[in-house]
Design a protein around this motif. Structure first.
Motif, PDB file in Angstrom:
ATOM      1  N   LEU A  45       8.333   9.734   6.318  1.00 29.77           N
ATOM      2  CA  LEU A  45       7.885   9.963   5.680  1.00 29.77           C
ATOM      3  C   LEU A  45       6.253   9.470   5.392  1.00 29.77           C
ATOM      4  CD1 LEU A  45       9.255   5.616   4.678  1.00 29.77           C
ATOM      5  CD2 LEU A  45      10.304   8.168   3.890  1.00 29.77           C
ATOM      6  N   ALA A  46       5.786  10.598   4.639  1.00 31.95           N
ATOM      7  CA  ALA A  46       4.682  11.141   4.908  1.00 31.95           C
ATOM      8  C   ALA A  46       3.926  10.172   3.447  1.00 31.95           C
ATOM      9  CB  ALA A  46       4.015  12.384   4.286  1.00 31.95           C
ATOM     10  N   ILE A  47       2.927   9.143   3.708  1.00 34.01           N
ATOM     11  CA  ILE A  47       2.076   8.406   2.516  1.00 34.01           C
ATOM     12  C   ILE A  47       0.870   8.472   2.419  1.00 34.01           C
ATOM     13  CG2 ILE A  47       0.735   5.416   2.686  1.00 34.01           C
ATOM     14  CD1 ILE A  47       3.884   6.981   5.278  1.00 34.01           C
ATOM     15  N   VAL A  48       0.407   8.732   1.148  1.00 40.29           N
ATOM     16  CA  VAL A  48      -0.852   9.138  -0.034  1.00 40.29           C
ATOM     17  C   VAL A  48      -0.960   7.981  -0.666  1.00 40.29           C
ATOM     18  CG1 VAL A  48      -2.400  10.792  -0.912  1.00 40.29           C
ATOM     19  CG2 VAL A  48      -0.956  11.229   0.666  1.00 40.29           C
ATOM     20  N   ARG A  49      -2.392   7.170   0.263  1.00 39.10           N
ATOM     21  CA  ARG A  49      -3.056   6.028  -0.977  1.00 39.10           C
ATOM     22  C   ARG A  49      -4.694   6.884  -1.397  1.00 39.10           C
ATOM     23  NH1 ARG A  49      -6.217   1.400  -1.339  1.00 39.10           N
ATOM     24  NH2 ARG A  49      -6.597   1.478   1.353  1.00 39.10           N
ATOM     25  N   LYS A  50      -4.298   6.409  -2.560  1.00 37.38           N
ATOM     26  CA  LYS A  50      -6.028   6.993  -3.429  1.00 37.38           C
ATOM     27  C   LYS A  50      -6.478   6.039  -3.087  1.00 37.38           C
ATOM     28  CE  LYS A  50      -3.687  10.221  -6.533  1.00 37.38           C
ATOM     29  NZ  LYS A  50      -3.304  10.012  -7.391  1.00 37.38           N
ATOM     30  N   MET A  51      -7.654   5.276  -2.201  1.00 34.69           N
ATOM     31  CA  MET A  51      -8.460   4.599  -1.934  1.00 34.69           C
ATOM     32  C   MET A  51      -9.588   4.209  -3.118  1.00 34.69           C
ATOM     33  SD  MET A  51      -9.279   5.357   2.227  1.00 34.69           S
ATOM     34  CE  MET A  51      -9.353   6.616   2.432  1.00 34.69           C
ATOM     35  N   MET A  52      -9.821   4.996  -3.893  1.00 35.16           N
ATOM     36  CA  MET A  52     -10.803   4.660  -5.108  1.00 35.16           C
ATOM     37  C   MET A  52      -9.929   5.092  -6.284  1.00 35.16           C
ATOM     38  SD  MET A  52     -13.509   4.115  -3.113  1.00 35.16           S
ATOM     39  CE  MET A  52     -14.826   4.258  -4.397  1.00 35.16           C
ATOM     40  N   THR A  53      -9.136   4.172  -6.244  1.00 35.83           N
ATOM     41  CA  THR A  53      -8.852   4.262  -8.183  1.00 35.83           C
ATOM     42  C   THR A  53      -8.507   2.493  -8.287  1.00 35.83           C
ATOM     43  OG1 THR A  53      -7.500   5.334  -9.088  1.00 35.83           O
ATOM     44  CG2 THR A  53      -6.931   5.005  -7.052  1.00 35.83           C
ATOM     45  N   LEU A  54      -8.353   2.257  -9.785  1.00 38.11           N
ATOM     46  CA  LEU A  54      -7.455   1.370  -9.998  1.00 38.11           C
ATOM     47  C   LEU A  54      -6.856   1.603 -10.709  1.00 38.11           C
ATOM     48  CD1 LEU A  54     -10.959  -0.855 -11.529  1.00 38.11           C
ATOM     49  CD2 LEU A  54      -9.051  -1.149  -9.273  1.00 38.11           C
ATOM     50  N   LYS A 189      -8.738   9.987  -0.117  1.00 37.84           N
ATOM     51  CA  LYS A 189      -7.233   9.686   0.033  1.00 37.84           C
ATOM     52  C   LYS A 189      -7.475   9.178   1.954  1.00 37.84           C
ATOM     53  CE  LYS A 189      -5.446  12.981  -2.785  1.00 37.84           C
ATOM     54  NZ  LYS A 189      -4.437  14.157  -3.428  1.00 37.84           N
ATOM     55  N   ASP A 190      -6.401   8.025   2.046  1.00 36.71           N
ATOM     56  CA  ASP A 190      -5.953   8.115   3.030  1.00 36.71           C
ATOM     57  C   ASP A 190      -4.350   8.443   3.446  1.00 36.71           C
ATOM     58  OD1 ASP A 190      -5.560   6.918   5.690  1.00 36.71           O
ATOM     59  OD2 ASP A 190      -4.845   4.596   5.196  1.00 36.71           O
ATOM     60  N   ASN A 191      -4.452   9.513   4.426  1.00 39.70           N
ATOM     61  CA  ASN A 191      -3.209  10.519   5.030  1.00 39.70           C
ATOM     62  C   ASN A 191      -2.081   9.411   6.251  1.00 39.70           C
ATOM     63  OD1 ASN A 191      -3.369  11.378   1.973  1.00 39.70           O
ATOM     64  ND2 ASN A 191      -3.304  13.766   3.258  1.00 39.70           N
ATOM     65  N   PHE A 192      -1.011   8.667   6.423  1.00 38.08           N
ATOM     66  CA  PHE A 192      -0.702   9.329   7.690  1.00 38.08           C
ATOM     67  C   PHE A 192       0.891   8.708   7.446  1.00 38.08           C
ATOM     68  CE2 PHE A 192      -1.465   4.588   5.964  1.00 38.08           C
ATOM     69  CZ  PHE A 192       0.029   4.720   5.483  1.00 38.08           C
ATOM     70  N   SER A 193       1.566   8.754   8.398  1.00 35.78           N
ATOM     71  CA  SER A 193       3.143   9.301   8.361  1.00 35.78           C
ATOM     72  C   SER A 193       3.747   8.421   8.939  1.00 35.78           C
ATOM     73  CB  SER A 193       3.156  10.815   8.396  1.00 35.78           C
ATOM     74  OG  SER A 193       3.081  10.828   9.882  1.00 35.78           O
ATOM     75  N   ALA A 203      13.720   2.555   3.323  1.00 31.24           N
ATOM     76  CA  ALA A 203      13.131   2.295   1.614  1.00 31.24           C
ATOM     77  C   ALA A 203      12.906   0.666   2.863  1.00 31.24           C
ATOM     78  CB  ALA A 203      14.234   1.840   0.932  1.00 31.24           C
ATOM     79  N   PHE A 204      13.560  -0.247   3.824  1.00 32.47           N
ATOM     80  CA  PHE A 204      13.595  -1.606   4.452  1.00 32.47           C
ATOM     81  C   PHE A 204      12.051  -1.020   5.037  1.00 32.47           C
ATOM     82  CE2 PHE A 204      13.403  -3.223   8.986  1.00 32.47           C
ATOM     83  CZ  PHE A 204      12.805  -4.307   8.019  1.00 32.47           C
ATOM     84  N   ILE A 205      11.200   0.147   5.582  1.00 34.87           N
ATOM     85  CA  ILE A 205      10.868   0.562   6.576  1.00 34.87           C
ATOM     86  C   ILE A 205       9.116   0.963   5.653  1.00 34.87           C
ATOM     87  CG2 ILE A 205       8.733   2.467   8.103  1.00 34.87           C
ATOM     88  CD1 ILE A 205      11.578   0.643   9.257  1.00 34.87           C
ATOM     89  N   ALA A 206       9.724   1.576   4.538  1.00 32.23           N
ATOM     90  CA  ALA A 206       8.344   1.751   3.478  1.00 32.23           C
ATOM     91  C   ALA A 206       7.644   0.296   2.777  1.00 32.23           C
ATOM     92  CB  ALA A 206       9.098   2.632   1.787  1.00 32.23           C
ATOM     93  N   SER A 207       8.814  -0.523   2.585  1.00 30.60           N
ATOM     94  CA  SER A 207       8.093  -1.978   2.134  1.00 30.60           C
ATOM     95  C   SER A 207       7.247  -3.031   3.145  1.00 30.60           C
ATOM     96  CB  SER A 207       8.954  -2.868   1.657  1.00 30.60           C
ATOM     97  OG  SER A 207      10.250  -3.132   2.751  1.00 30.60           O
ATOM     98  N   LEU A 208       7.319  -2.519   4.172  1.00 28.37           N
ATOM     99  CA  LEU A 208       6.900  -2.812   5.332  1.00 28.37           C
ATOM    100  C   LEU A 208       4.970  -2.030   4.931  1.00 28.37           C
ATOM    101  CD1 LEU A 208       9.343  -3.391   8.394  1.00 28.37           C
ATOM    102  CD2 LEU A 208       8.447  -4.683   6.485  1.00 28.37           C
ATOM    103  N   VAL A 209       5.402  -0.466   5.109  1.00 26.10           N
ATOM    104  CA  VAL A 209       4.446  -0.055   5.308  1.00 26.10           C
ATOM    105  C   VAL A 209       2.653  -0.680   3.801  1.00 26.10           C
ATOM    106  CG1 VAL A 209       3.034   2.189   4.642  1.00 26.10           C
ATOM    107  CG2 VAL A 209       5.052   2.431   5.841  1.00 26.10           C
ATOM    108  N   VAL A 210       3.619  -1.205   3.108  1.00 23.22           N
ATOM    109  CA  VAL A 210       3.094  -1.380   1.443  1.00 23.22           C
ATOM    110  C   VAL A 210       2.478  -2.755   2.386  1.00 23.22           C
ATOM    111  CG1 VAL A 210       3.438  -2.623  -0.662  1.00 23.22           C
ATOM    112  CG2 VAL A 210       4.620   0.016   0.064  1.00 23.22           C
ATOM    113  N   ILE A 211       3.851  -3.657   2.370  1.00 22.66           N
ATOM    114  CA  ILE A 211       2.579  -5.431   3.307  1.00 22.66           C
ATOM    115  C   ILE A 211       1.285  -4.789   3.711  1.00 22.66           C
ATOM    116  CG2 ILE A 211       3.437  -7.382   4.554  1.00 22.66           C
ATOM    117  CD1 ILE A 211       6.163  -6.383   3.136  1.00 22.66           C
ATOM    118  N   LEU A 212       1.912  -3.999   4.845  1.00 20.92           N
ATOM    119  CA  LEU A 212       0.934  -3.799   5.781  1.00 20.92           C
ATOM    120  C   LEU A 212      -0.623  -3.150   5.462  1.00 20.92           C
ATOM    121  CD1 LEU A 212       2.423  -1.327   8.985  1.00 20.92           C
ATOM    122  CD2 LEU A 212       1.475  -3.922   9.009  1.00 20.92           C
TER     123      LEU A 212
END
Length: 224
Positions: A45-54, A189-193, A203-212
């Protein structure tokens, strides 16, 4: 939705499948959210989070080819205690709700868009209040007594080096990898996999990433 990317490991180095399903505290694997999110091979899974956005949907999860697998719907206004994990077509897969004022920072994860107790799948909480490194315990809904966790998360979120273990064993079910580039930092952007091991619900693992991510943001807000 397109099939997840199959990661090619060198011969003899591929992650082996975790242990067969066990009882509470043993780290049950398989279709925790849904069997369709399980694969007999490792999934990256490749995760991208835009850090400067609302704006809504700033947390995106794709396969390594860029095909959208999940995105996170976050509240723009009001109490930020609920997030919804959507699949690539925009349908709700999980609802993540933080229990406000709980002793150990507790999150409940429900099926689909529900927050009804009958749809509770699992609960995630900090293993202790004072932590130098991230430690989360995961309890599946039937594990009522919560004496032993079904999964646990350990590692450094800052370094993106967290690992998900089955129960209290050393069996790894998912592992995070940092992926910073000059371009990603420049674009905010914060990129990690995350490599999800065979037969583990991604999907379970993806939810743990969101909680982290949520835990990390709260810690930073509390220390600023």
């Amino acid at each position: 939705m397109e099939q997840p990317y199959v990661y090619a490991y060198p011969p003899g180095t591929a992650p082996s499948a975790p242990p067969p399903p066990l009882g509470p505290g043993g780290g049950i694997v398989g279709g925790i959210v849904d069997q369709r999110f399980c694969a007999p091979y490792p999934v990256d899974l490749a995760i991208v989070r835009k850090m400067m956005t609302l704006t809504d949907g700033n947390f995106v999860i794709t396969d390594v080819n860029g095909n959208l697998m999940f995105k996170v719907k976050e509240p723009v206004f009001g109490l930020h205690d609920k997030r919804i994990l959507l699949d690539g077509s925009g349908s709700p897969v999980l609802t993540l709700r933080e229990k406000m004022m709980s002793l150990h920072d507790r999150w409940q994860v429900f099926r689909g868009g529900s927050t009804e107790q009958r749809d509770l799948l699992y609960t995630v909480k900090r293993s202790s209040m004072l932590q130098f490194k991230t430690k989360l315990d995961v309890f599946l809904s039937h594990n009522k007594e919560e004496k032993r966790c079904d999964f646990r998360v350990k590692g450094s979120w800052l370094e993106r080096s967290c690992v998900v273990y089955a129960g209290e064993s050393d069996a790894i079910v998912a592992q995070m990898h940092k992926k910073h580039t000059v371009q990603s930092v420049f674009l905010g952007k914060d990129n990690f996999s995350v490599t999800v091991y065979p037969n583990v619900d991604y999907a379970f693992i993806a939810s743990l990433v969101v909680i982290l991510d949520d835990v990390n943001r709260e810690d930073r807000a509390g220390s600023s």
